[in-house]
Write an enzyme that holds these catalytic residues in place. Structure first.
Site, PDB file in Angstrom:
ATOM      1  N   THR A  29       0.807  -1.222   0.000  1.00 37.56           N
ATOM      2  CA  THR A  29       0.000   0.000   0.000  1.00 37.56           C
ATOM      3  C   THR A  29       0.835   1.265   0.000  1.00 37.56           C
ATOM      4  O   THR A  29       1.940   1.307   0.575  1.00 37.56           O
ATOM      5  CB  THR A  29      -0.925   0.022   1.236  1.00 37.56           C
ATOM      6  OG1 THR A  29      -1.574   1.293   1.334  1.00 37.56           O
ATOM      7  CG2 THR A  29      -0.137  -0.213   2.514  1.00 37.56           C
ATOM      8  N   GLU A  82       0.161   3.681   1.735  1.00 37.63           N
ATOM      9  CA  GLU A  82       0.183   4.174   3.116  1.00 37.63           C
ATOM     10  C   GLU A  82       1.539   3.934   3.779  1.00 37.63           C
ATOM     11  O   GLU A  82       1.841   4.528   4.812  1.00 37.63           O
ATOM     12  CB  GLU A  82      -0.917   3.513   3.932  1.00 37.63           C
ATOM     13  CG  GLU A  82      -2.334   3.908   3.523  1.00 37.63           C
ATOM     14  CD  GLU A  82      -2.734   5.295   3.989  1.00 37.63           C
ATOM     15  OE1 GLU A  82      -2.183   5.777   4.992  1.00 37.63           O
ATOM     16  OE2 GLU A  82      -3.606   5.911   3.334  1.00 37.63           O
TER      17      GLU A  82
END
Length: 363
Positions: free
Chosen positions: A128, A130
Site C-alpha cells: 500500500t 500508506e
C-alpha cells in the site's frame, strides 16, 4: 496446461476483479473466504458455479487453514489480497490489523515453504501507498523511504519486508505491488470515495440532506481497481521478482473528488471557508450539502500521496491511466445513481402494497 491461482480476499473489490481477469485468461481460480453467518459474496456471486472457480474456507489468522488450502490447491500463483484494509478502523482494532495484515503474510509464505512449493509458486503481496505515510518526497517511487503513519500502514510494512526477506533468504518468487488508492463501483461503502458517490446520488434523489467528511484537502492518487488487477498479474509474469509502485501519476484532493461526483449527479458545488469551517454549497440553491466533521479526522493523517508509475509503465508495459480520473468518478456515480433509483422504486412498491392491504384491495 492452464495455470492455477489462489486469491485470498477474493470477495473484496480487488479480489473479485482479479478472479474475473484470471478466469478470462484461462486460469483455474481458487478463492479463500471467511466463514460467516451472513452473506458477503455479492461481488463474486456471478462466478459461483463456474467450472473453473472454486471457494475454500480459511482465515489469515489461522495458519492451519492456510496450510491445508495451499497443500490441496498447489497453486502456481498466489495473490494475497486479504487484509483489514480500512485505515481508520486500524486505530480502533490495531491488534487484529497486525495479526491479519502483518503476521498473515508470514503465514502464507511459510505455508508455501512447508508445502514444498518454493520453486514453483509465485506470490503477489498487496502492499500500500500508506507505507509512505508522512511523506518524505513527492511523488513517491520504489526508492522513496517509508514513514508509515497508522497501525494499518505499520502492519503492511512488516508484510512488505517479510516478503523481501523470504525472497532473499529462500530464493522464493514473491514480490509486492505498492498500490496507491484504487476505487470502483465495488468499493466498500465505508471508504471515502464510495461514501461520496453514494451521498451525491442520495442527495440528488432526495434521500439524504447532507454529507459529512474529514480533511477535504487530503491529496490522493486515485486509479481504477479494474485496471490495477492487470498490473498485479503482470508483476508475476516477469522473469525475476521485483516490487512495483502501482499508481496513475496524477493527484487530486478529496474536495476535487467530491466536486466532480456531485457534478455527475447533476449538482454543482462551490466550497467556501477553510478547515473545519469549510462547506460545500449547491450553486443553484445556496444550500449547504457538504460539511467537515472533526470526528472523521485520523489521530495521524496522511495528506499527500502521489505515485510515480514509471517503472510499471516501462518494465511491464502497463497503462496507468487507461481509465481517467473523470471516467472513474463518472462510473461510480452512474452506478450509485442507478442503485439509489432501484432502492427508491422498491420502497415505493412496498408503500403501495401496504396501502392496498390496508384498503383491502389486496389480501
Amino acid at each position: 496446461m492452464n495455470k492455477t491461482a489462489l486469491i485470498t480476499g477474493v470477495t473484496g473489490q480487488d479480489g473479485s476483479y482479479l478472479a474475473e481477469f484470471l478466469l478470462d485468461k484461462g486460469y483455474e481460480v481458487h478463492g479463500m473466504i471467511r466463514r460467516s453467518s451472513t452473506d458477503f459474496r455479492e461481488r463474486i456471486a456471478h462466478l459461483e458455479g463456474l467450472p473453473h472457480f472454486h471457494l475454500h474456507f480459511g482465515h489469515m489468522g489461522d495458519s492451519l487453514s492456510l496450510l491445508q488450502i495451499i497443500s490441496k490447491v498447489r497453486p502456481d500463483e498466489i495473490y494475497n489480497l486479504a487484509a483489514q484494509s480500512h485505515v481508520q478502523v486500524s486505530f480502533d482494532s490495531p491488534e487484529f490489523t497486525a495479526d491479519v495484515d502483518a503476521t498473515g503474510v508470514l503465514r502464507v509464505l511459510e505455508a508455501v515453504r512447508q508445502c514444498g512449493l518454493t520453486e514453483t509458486c509465485r506470490i503477489y503481496q498487496a502492499s500500500t501507498s500508506e507505507l509512505y505515510g508522512k511523506v518524505e518526497e513527492v511523488p513517491q517511487n520504489e526508492n522513496t523511504p517509508f514513514h508509515p503513519y497508522s497501525p494499518y500502514a505499520i502492519a503492511k510494512q512488516y508484510g512488505f519486508w517479510i516478503v523481501k526477506e523470504y525472497r532473499e533468504a529462500y530464493n522464493m518468487y514473491c514480490c509486492s505491488g505498492i498500490l496507491f488508492n484504487h476505487e470502483s463501483e465495488r468499493r466498500g461503502e465505508t471508504f471515502v470515495t464510495r461514501k461520496i458517490t453514494l451521498a451525491a446520488a442520495r442527495i440528488a434523489q432526495g434521500k439524504q440532506d447532507k454529507l459529512f467528511l474529514g480533511n477535504l484537502g487530503s491529496l490522493r492518487d486515485w486509479g481504477y481497481a479494474k485496471d490495477y488487477v492487470e498490473c498485479m498479474w503482470l508483476i508475476l509474469q516477469q522473469p525475476e521478482p521485483e516490487d512495483f509502485v502501482i499508481a496513475t501519476g496524477e493527484q487530486h484532493s478529496v474536495r476535487d473528488f467530491c466536486q466532480l461526483a456531485f457534478h455527475y449527479a447533476g449538482i454543482e458545488l462551490e466550497f467556501r471557508g477553510e478547515g473545519l469551517n469549510e462547506k460545500g454549497y449547491d450553486k443553484a440553491t445556496d444550500k449547504v450539502l457538504v460539511e467537515v466533521c472533526e470526528d472523521f479526522y485520523r489521530p495521524t493523517d496522511v495528506v499527500n500521496l502521489w505515485g510515480d508509475p514509471t517503472k510499471a509503465r516501462t518494465k511491464l508495459g502497463w497503462n496507468p491511466t487507461k481509465t481517467s480520473f473523470n471516467e472513474l468518478v463518472r462510473l461510480m456515480v452512474r452506478h450509485d445513481m442507478e442503485k439509489i433509483a432501484v432502492e427508491r422504486a422498491s420502497e415505493q412498491v412496498k408503500l403501495n402494497l401496504a396501502e392496498y392491504l390496508e384498503q383491502g384491495i389486496v389480501k
